[in-house]
Design a protein around this motif. Structure first.
Motif, PDB file in Angstrom:
ATOM      1  N   LEU A  34       0.814  -1.217   0.000  1.00  0.00           N
ATOM      2  CA  LEU A  34       0.000   0.000   0.000  1.00  0.00           C
ATOM      3  C   LEU A  34       0.847   1.266   0.000  1.00  0.00           C
ATOM      4  CD1 LEU A  34      -2.761  -0.953   2.584  1.00  0.00           C
ATOM      5  CD2 LEU A  34      -3.038  -0.657   0.128  1.00  0.00           C
ATOM      6  N   ILE A  35       2.065   1.164   0.481  1.00  0.00           N
ATOM      7  CA  ILE A  35       2.916   2.326   0.613  1.00  0.00           C
ATOM      8  C   ILE A  35       3.313   2.830  -0.764  1.00  0.00           C
ATOM      9  CG2 ILE A  35       5.126   3.167   1.512  1.00  0.00           C
ATOM     10  CD1 ILE A  35       4.704   0.964   3.728  1.00  0.00           C
ATOM     11  N   GLY A  36       3.059   4.125  -0.983  1.00  0.00           N
ATOM     12  CA  GLY A  36       3.376   4.737  -2.255  1.00  0.00           C
ATOM     13  C   GLY A  36       2.311   4.490  -3.321  1.00  0.00           C
ATOM     14  N   THR A  37       1.259   3.767  -2.957  1.00  0.00           N
ATOM     15  CA  THR A  37       0.157   3.525  -3.865  1.00  0.00           C
ATOM     16  C   THR A  37      -0.950   4.506  -3.552  1.00  0.00           C
ATOM     17  OG1 THR A  37       0.680   1.158  -3.863  1.00  0.00           O
ATOM     18  CG2 THR A  37      -1.506   1.780  -4.639  1.00  0.00           C
ATOM     19  N   ALA A  38      -1.484   5.131  -4.557  1.00  0.00           N
ATOM     20  CA  ALA A  38      -2.593   6.055  -4.318  1.00  0.00           C
ATOM     21  C   ALA A  38      -3.749   5.285  -3.698  1.00  0.00           C
ATOM     22  CB  ALA A  38      -3.028   6.688  -5.627  1.00  0.00           C
ATOM     23  N   PRO A  39      -4.388   5.842  -2.673  1.00  0.00           N
ATOM     24  CA  PRO A  39      -5.528   5.157  -2.076  1.00  0.00           C
ATOM     25  C   PRO A  39      -6.562   4.801  -3.118  1.00  0.00           C
ATOM     26  CG  PRO A  39      -4.915   7.042  -0.740  1.00  0.00           C
ATOM     27  CD  PRO A  39      -4.098   7.116  -2.008  1.00  0.00           C
ATOM     28  N   GLY A  40      -7.058   3.572  -3.008  1.00  0.00           N
ATOM     29  CA  GLY A  40      -8.080   3.121  -3.927  1.00  0.00           C
ATOM     30  C   GLY A  40      -7.528   2.416  -5.143  1.00  0.00           C
TER      31      GLY A  40
END
Length: 185
Positions: free
Chosen positions: A175-181
């Motif tokens: 999830l880190i560095g990934t845009a939410p959603g």
């Protein structure tokens, strides 16, 4: 898809002493990383705190405070609750609706109580949930160790299909560095 991060019951009294949740320091570090990524994407971070009317976890006590090491920013939101369901008799749903939230990322403690109940309620309300598989924790119980409780819920919650929206269990590193959603697998 507009996302919000729910950080459930990461409170000092649950991260210390005899009833300390499993690997709480490591969970706090992972939550901090996910929260920083969510904030960087412009999505809200909501800290949810359980409270009792007296004694342990009473509002304002040291044990009720957010856990040492948890990184909280001035723009983060807070919700107080008195049941395992973070939506019941709180303003959480209104807060999410006002921000146009369409998906939730969930982490925190205790896995088998507040994380489970809030996740199921979110599904019932129509929110798909990303469960941060390595950032929720438990103290375990007389039947299951904490790692067993965590693994059980990662498997069980992702297999619920009757609500419509689903739960995806995703490790914090994904999830880190990934845009939410975004579709992190």
């Amino acid at each position: 898809m507009k996302t919000a991060l729910l950080v459930i019951d990461m409170q000092q009294g649950l991260c210390e002493g005899e009833g300390r949740a499993h690997a709480s320091d490591e969970v706090i570090a992972r939550i901090n990383q996910v929260a920083a990524s969510v904030r960087a994407a412009g999505a809200p971070v909501v800290f949810i705190q359980h409270e009792s009317t007296s004694g342990y976890l009473e509002h304002g006590t040291r044990e009720w405070q957010l856990a040492d090491g948890l990184e909280v920013q001035p723009g983060d939101l807070r919700v107080r609750k008195k049941t395992p369901d973070a939506f019941l008799n709180t303003d959480l749903e209104a807060l999410l609706k006002a921000r146009g939230t369409e998906e939730l990322i969930v982490c925190g403690m205790h896995t088998e109580f507040c994380v489970d109940t809030t996740t199921r309620r979110a599904l019932a309300l129509g929110y798909p949930v990303v469960l941060v598989a390595d950032a929720h924790t438990s103290a375990g119980n007389a039947v299951l160790t904490a790692p067993q409780v965590i693994a059980h819920h990662n498997a069980t919650l992702t297999n619920i299909s009757s609500f419509g929206p689903r739960v995806r269990a995703v490790n914090s590193a994904d999830l880190i560095g990934t845009a939410p959603g975004a579709s992190a697998q």
